[in-house]
Motif scaffolding. Structure first.
Motif, PDB file in Angstrom:
ATOM      1  N   GLU A 511      63.124  12.139 -21.396  1.00  0.00           N
ATOM      2  CA  GLU A 511      63.817  10.678 -20.470  1.00  0.00           C
ATOM      3  C   GLU A 511      63.484  11.041 -19.329  1.00  0.00           C
ATOM      4  O   GLU A 511      63.688  10.103 -18.686  1.00  0.00           O
ATOM      5  CB  GLU A 511      65.173  11.189 -21.036  1.00  0.00           C
ATOM      6  CG  GLU A 511      65.954  10.361 -20.005  1.00  0.00           C
ATOM      7  CD  GLU A 511      67.458  10.309 -20.792  1.00  0.00           C
ATOM      8  OE1 GLU A 511      68.525   9.975 -19.410  1.00  0.00           O
ATOM      9  OE2 GLU A 511      67.855  11.071 -21.026  1.00  0.00           O
ATOM     10  N   GLN A 515      61.494   8.233 -16.244  1.00  0.00           N
ATOM     11  CA  GLN A 515      61.343   7.426 -15.496  1.00  0.00           C
ATOM     12  C   GLN A 515      61.512   8.146 -14.374  1.00  0.00           C
ATOM     13  O   GLN A 515      61.042   7.281 -13.758  1.00  0.00           O
ATOM     14  CB  GLN A 515      63.300   7.902 -15.298  1.00  0.00           C
ATOM     15  CG  GLN A 515      63.612   7.856 -14.220  1.00  0.00           C
ATOM     16  CD  GLN A 515      65.440   8.071 -13.841  1.00  0.00           C
ATOM     17  OE1 GLN A 515      66.278   8.691 -14.906  1.00  0.00           O
ATOM     18  NE2 GLN A 515      66.678   7.433 -13.383  1.00  0.00           N
ATOM     19  N   GLU A 519      59.179   5.578 -12.169  1.00  0.00           N
ATOM     20  CA  GLU A 519      59.558   5.610 -10.669  1.00  0.00           C
ATOM     21  C   GLU A 519      58.661   5.380  -9.280  1.00  0.00           C
ATOM     22  O   GLU A 519      58.116   4.550  -8.646  1.00  0.00           O
ATOM     23  CB  GLU A 519      60.904   6.057 -10.186  1.00  0.00           C
ATOM     24  CG  GLU A 519      62.304   6.202 -10.922  1.00  0.00           C
ATOM     25  CD  GLU A 519      62.914   6.792  -9.879  1.00  0.00           C
ATOM     26  OE1 GLU A 519      62.478   7.972  -9.900  1.00  0.00           O
ATOM     27  OE2 GLU A 519      64.429   7.073 -10.978  1.00  0.00           O
TER      28      GLU A 519
END
Length: 617
Positions: A511, A515, A519
């Motif tokens: 996870e 992420q 980004e």
């Protein structure tokens, strides 16, 4: 808390009304109870017993009233229900009685009817007077009740908590880690103390200051500190208190709040979570009550005289949602950003909270680095957890170890000392955590490993590897972000290389890696394909930073491919590092299985002792 002189008239009026209603209640009770005083006890009996007494000549007197037969036998009184007995009159006339006359005294009382005028007064005039009295009482409570009224009687009152100047004990000394915000607000305090110092040059007191920042950074605390430093009354209210079911009641609360504040000026009004009423007005999502409340707030902020020393402070976590008219100069003239504290700020906050507990010499630098990303409220919770831990261990004071353990407790939860984990699972968990540490240690521009543990936590973590930067970092390069992603994939890579399996233990790592890679592409412009192009919009930056894509569906598919490529390359890098350091992995894992928790220094010593050559990427 309001001043005593403001409370006395209200209290005396309430005492008079209490006396009036108590007397009215006593009169009503008396009207029902008094007629029964002094009357003998009347016993219930059945009709057959009544006839038996009559036939045996024991009854003195009989009175029939409202379908009830009352009769006396000697000195006792009885009653029974009247039945349809046509022979009762003849039986009573013929029966004997112990009276002097020898006959039973027999009468029947006809029901009396009130006059129409009395019925009209009882059923119409009296209820109307009672209702009118209650309405008058409620109206006076609404007018005189003040901020402390409750229920429907407080409709239209602001409901703000009012603290007299002597009741606000908080000062700037109680606020740490927000030096820039304190410097900005000190000017407002100085203006309240020395208005002539500024007015001689034509300067005006700012009408309002908006405190913006993440939760727990001390927005409410610093607002109270301003009032405590200025020694003026402090009005505190939440934005949600203005939201009412009836249209117009929120606006009435705003009017009452400013009316009270102007009477006590100079003073400070603090509206917490102002976004509850200050959201941008949108015709598509209109709300009459909220918009009327906002319009009244805008009008009141334009209407009051700033020279009287009335200052409005407001706090919000969502400044991007506020209405443009609320933020223009002349209303909220200043926006004060209260970010999460840096290293020096966290150390200062620790010193403030450590004043309230018994402690030994604390390594503030070590604890400050371990609490990176924590707010003032988080640090206060950590100090309290450290004090609780010291009590559990029967210590006389808290030390650095208590604080560091409390950091882990707040982040990952309490240790699950009773958890039963099989030897094989424990082995996989150990390799997983050593894999993170190994990849981090074998890369440049990576935070040093502080601690490795396989002790389960209540948050669900079966183990974790803690990395702590040596200093405060404000920027992260592309290389550092790629190394971070590689470190996150090190746990899964260790499972594959050393245990020849994959488990669900890498779910949180996946996870975070996904992420971070997303980004890099959509927010930070670190993609070779898209460069400095915004592909994702960040919303609610101070409340977790929710994002939404601002690109086409085709571009979104390409972003997914780029994310998968970055994570795949990082995973290959982690696998290569672990494959090259199998001996070190085995040695470090053996020690971790034995001790369950090792420090970063212990891990690096094992790595150096078992490495044939200096560790390099």
């Amino acid at each position: 808390m309001e001043k005593k002189q403001n409370q006395r008239p209200q209290q005396s009026w309430l005492n008079w009304n209490t006396f009036f209603w108590v007397m009215l209640l006593l009169l009503i009770i008396n009207s029902f109870v008094y007629p029964k005083f002094g009357q003998p006890t009347v016993k219930d009996t059945d009709y057959a017993t009544f006839i038996s007494y009559v036939d045996h000549g024991k009854v003195n007197k009989v009175v029939v009233k409202d379908d009830i037969i009352y009769f006396t036998v000697g000195k006792e009184q009885f009653k029974t229900v009247e039945v349809d007995d046509p022979q009762l009159s003849d039986r009573l006339l013929k029966a004997k009685s112990p009276n002097k006359s020898g006959r039973i005294e027999f009468t029947k009382t006809l029901p009396q009817k009130n006059s129409p005028l009395l019925d009209f007064i009882i059923w119409w005039i009296l209820p109307a007077l009672i209702f009118f009295g209650l309405w008058q009482w409620g109206a006076k409570r609404m007018m005189k009740g003040g901020a402390g009224g409750g229920g429907f009687l407080s409709l239209g009152k602001s409901g703000a908590k009012v603290y007299a100047e002597r009741d606000v004990k908080t000062t700037f000394a109680d606020v740490a880690g927000q030096d820039e915000a304190k410097e900005t607000l000190k000017e407002i305090v100085d203006f309240l103390h020395n208005p002539k110092k500024y007015t001689r040059l034509g300067a005006k007191l700012p009408k309002g200051a908006l405190l913006v920042g993440p939760p727990g950074t001390g927005k409410t605390l610093i607002a109270r500190a301003v009032a405590g430093e200025a020694h003026v009354p402090f009005f505190s209210i939440s934005g949600s208190a203005f939201v009412q079911m009836f249209v117009g009641m929120g606006a009435a609360k705003v009017r009452d709040l400013f009316q009270q504040a102007q009477q006590k000026a100079p003073c400070i009004i603090f509206i917490d979570e102002i976004d509850a009423i200050g959201k941008s007005r949108d015709q598509a999502m209109g709300n009459d009550e909220r918009e009327q409340t906002l319009n009244q707030l805008l009008t009141e902020m334009d209407g009051f005289d700033a020279t009287k020393g009335l200052v409005i402070l407001a706090a919000t976590n969502r400044p991007e949602t506020l209405d443009k008219a609320l933020l223009r100069p002349g209303r909220f003239d200043r926006r004060i950003i209260m970010e999460l504290p840096d290293l020096e700020g966290r150390k200062a906050i620790l010193q403030v909270h450590l004043k309230d507990v018994k402690h030994s010499d604390i390594d503030l630098d070590k604890v400050g680095r371990a609490t990176a990303g924590s707010s003032g409220a988080d640090i206060a919770n950590i100090v309290n957890e450290a004090a609780l831990r010291a009590v559990r261990l029967n210590k006389n004071e808290i030390d650095t170890d208590d604080l560091l353990e409390s950091v882990e407790t707040v982040i990952a939860g309490e240790q699950k000392k009773g958890a039963v984990i099989s030897p094989e699972e424990k082995r996989i968990i150990s390799y997983h955590e050593i894999g993170h540490a190994m990849v981090a240690a074998c890369q440049s521009h990576s935070a040093p490993v502080e601690k490795i543990t396989i002790v389960p936590r209540t948050s669900g973590a079966l183990g974790y590897t803690m990395q702590v930067d040596a200093g405060e970092k404000h920027l992260m390069s592309k290389e550092e972000m790629l190394n971070r992603i590689a470190t996150l994939t090190g746990g899964r890579a260790a499972e594959e290389v050393m245990c020849h399996t994959v488990t669900t233990g890498a779910s949180n790592d996946i996870e975070k890696a996904t992420q971070l890679a997303r980004e890099m592409i959509t927010i930070y412009g670190m993609s070779d394909k898209y460069g400095m192009m915004q592909l994702e919009e960040v919303r609610n930056r101070y409340l977790g930073g929710n994002t939404s894509l601002t690109c086409s569906a085709e571009t979104a598919r390409d972003i997914d491919k780029e994310v998968a490529r970055i994570i795949h390359e990082a995973h290959e890098k982690a696998t290569r590092i672990i494959t090259e350091h199998k001996a070190e992995m085995d040695a470090a894992t053996a020690i971790l299985l034995k001790k369950e928790t090792i420090t970063g220094e212990e891990f690096m010593k094992v790595l150096e002792d078992n490495s044939p050559e200096p560790v390099a990427e």
